[in-house]
Write an enzyme that holds these catalytic residues in place. Structure first.
Site, short mmCIF file in Angstrom:
data_model
loop_
_atom_site.label_atom_id
_atom_site.label_comp_id
_atom_site.label_asym_id
_atom_site.label_seq_id
_atom_site.Cartn_x
_atom_site.Cartn_y
_atom_site.Cartn_z
N GLU A 1 0.80 -1.23 0.00
CA GLU A 1 0.00 0.00 0.00
C GLU A 1 0.84 1.29 0.00
OE1 GLU A 1 -3.03 -0.08 2.98
OE2 GLU A 1 -3.90 -1.94 2.23
N GLU B 1 -5.16 -8.92 0.81
CA GLU B 1 -5.88 -8.62 2.06
C GLU B 1 -7.35 -8.43 1.75
OE1 GLU B 1 -4.45 -5.35 4.49
OE2 GLU B 1 -2.36 -5.87 4.07
C1 BGC Z 1 -3.16 -2.60 5.78
C2 BGC Z 1 -3.08 -3.37 7.07
C3 BGC Z 1 -4.25 -2.98 7.95
C4 BGC Z 1 -5.52 -3.33 7.23
C5 BGC Z 1 -6.80 -3.15 8.03
C6 BGC Z 1 -4.54 -2.44 5.24
O1 BGC Z 1 -4.66 -1.16 4.75
O2 BGC Z 1 -2.26 -3.13 4.85
O3 BGC Z 1 -1.86 -3.15 7.67
O4 BGC Z 1 -4.19 -3.57 9.20
O5 BGC Z 1 -5.61 -2.51 6.10
O6 BGC Z 1 -6.97 -1.89 8.52
#
Ligand code: BGC
Length: 488
Positions: free
Chosen positions: A206, A394
């Protein structure tokens, strides 16, 4: 629970997508956007995935490791940030994964994941960002990787998940072009030491957040507030990415390498050209500003012009920069949590002239959930970036989980959230998107950049450090085993 979206909701999504006619390819019809029209979005539907599709979970060093100064580790910008009291808690201990990683690999095995994404703390390897090397830190990651392999789990390593060595920040951090030289040296060391065993490398997590939250909005470490610095930071990050990819190819590492972007789909509130332009401004500033240089060798003109009109200094993309940044990558990592609707507003978010429209109430648990946006976004990335291979690196849900009197964590909302997003993945794959894996954020409850968060498939008691696999973890495990998911 388990309701279809309302017809009002469908109308909104469809009209938004229709309004994006200029933006989305003709292949993306309104019907593609409607979750209710996807066979997979029916609550009773079963979603199947190919055998080679990689299911996993993800984490990041500062968010779970703790041991902030153990065995020679140096100070990172997040150590500094939290020790200055900026945030309700620190990452000093969190889940103490640094000392408990052997047991945590046991939990990964119980979850049945095929791939585990984690990040390396640069300050464990080079406490000051560059030599001398800290052997204990390197030994930790070598053992972690070795044990993952033994457990039959592919290690996916993120080189940079926001925790820059403070010593480098003191020299300007990502606004200093020399940071790219130090990043390359750090990456080379890891390719050399771990390259034989790591299946997937992610150069940056990110970069939008690193640059804009860290150097413009000041909401994340190092907390600077200057727009031009953020633009400069992005340029250094993209060059650092290119240097790492070049080194990776030179060293003939066996794994694959890519970058992870935080992406959402900006949908226009109405069909007006102004709203369409506002949504596109958001999309191109968020997606295009990072992916266009990598895949096309240039910053997107719409946003570059907007920045210049506001008097900002868009970094020059020299021919040498272009060659470096455009090094072919093996996959694009996508972190997806939700999508947003935007309308044109000259008094809105500067310099974008756009304002986010609050989501309508729906029968979904939370109006911010936008699995439909994920399907559309995947198709858009496929279209815009030459059919690149994509991994969801993610996707997950924060919820107020607790261990009940029977010792269980019943996080049904998370199950539904993941299910609906897997349905969107399947829908995109059916449309030809080369999606090869999906990783839940996150492996375990963690430090969420200022406070403790409960996004894990594993619950962590932050006082006793006891771990409990949540109901979502068991559900995910059963789905992985069958390559098939259905709501319970
Ligand atoms: C990030 C994580 C974060 C997750 C949830 C993402 O933007 O890579 O580090 O914990 O979002 O907030």
């Amino acid at each position: 629970m388990n309701q279809h979206p309302t017809s009002r909701r469908e109308f909104l999504v469809e009209s938004a997508v229709l309004a994006s006619g200029a933006v989305l390819s003709p292949a993306l019809r309104a019907s593609d956007a409607s979750p209710a029209k996807s066979a997979y979005a029916r609550p009773e539907a079963v979603i199947d995935f190919p055998d080679d599709f990689l299911f996993g979970v993800a984490s990041a060093a500062y968010q779970i490791e703790g041991a902030w100064n153990a065995e020679g580790k140096g100070e990172s910008i997040w150590d500094r940030w939290s020790h200055e009291g900026r945030g309700r808690v620190t990452g000093d201990v969190v889940a103490d994964h640094y000392h408990r990683y052997r047991d945590d690999i046991g939990l990964l095995k119980e979850l049945g994941v095929k791939i585990y994404r984690f990040s390396i703390a640069w300050t464990r390897i080079f406490p000051n960002g560059r030599g001398p090397l800290n052997p204990a830190g390197l030994a930790f990651y070598k053992d972690l990787v070795r044990r993952l392999k033994e457990a039959g789990i592919q290690p996916a390593v993120t080189l940079y998940h926001w925790d820059l060595p403070q010593a480098l920040e003191d020299e300007g951090g990502w606004t200093n072009p020399d940071t790219a030289v130090h990043f390359e040296a750090y990456a080379r060391l890891l390719f050399h030491e771990l390259g034989a065993d790591v299946s997937h490398w992610i150069t940056f997590n990110e970069p939008w957040v690193t640059a804009f939250c860290g150097y413009w909005l000041g909401s994340k470490a190092p907390g600077k507030k200057d727009f031009n610095s953020a633009l400069g930071a992005i340029h250094t990050i993209l060059r650092s990415h290119g240097r790492a990819v070049t080194a990776f190819r030179e060293m003939e590492c066996p794994g694959r390498i890519g970058i992870t972007l935080d992406l959402f789909l900006g949908l226009p509130a109405t069909q007006s050209p102004a709203d369409q332009r506002a949504a596109e401004m958001i999309n191109q500033s968020h997606h295009g500003w990072f992916a266009d240089p990598i895949f096309k060798g240039a910053y997107p003109g719409l946003v570059a012009d907007q920045y210049r009109q506001h008097g900002y200094a868009v970094p020059e993309m020299t021919a040498a920069d272009r060659d470096l940044i455009q090094q072919p990558i093996d996959f694009l990592g996508l972190n997806y949590f939700n999508s947003d609707t935007w309308r044109y507003d000259p008094k809105g978010w500067a310099p974008y002239d756009a304002t986010r429209v609050e989501p309508e109430e729906t029968l979904l648990l939370n109006p911010d959930w936008r699995p439909d946006g994920l399907a559309l976004l995947l198709k858009r990335l496929h279209r815009d970036y030459a059919g690149t291979t994509i991994f969801i690196t993610e996707n997950g849900l924060e919820s107020a989980d607790y261990v009940n009197h029977r010792g269980e964590v019943n996080d049904d909302a998370r199950i539904e959230y993941i299910y609906r997003h897997l349905a969107a993945c399947r829908q995109a794959m059916d449309a030809g998107v080369k999606l090869k894996g999906y990783m839940v954020w996150s492996f375990m409850d963690d430090y969420e950049w200022g406070e403790f968060g409960r996004m894990g498939l594993v619950h962590v008691n932050f006082k006793t450090l006891e771990r409990t696999i949540k109901r979502s973890g068991t559900w995910y495990r059963d789905g992985i085993a069958r390559h098939r998911f259905a709501l319970p």
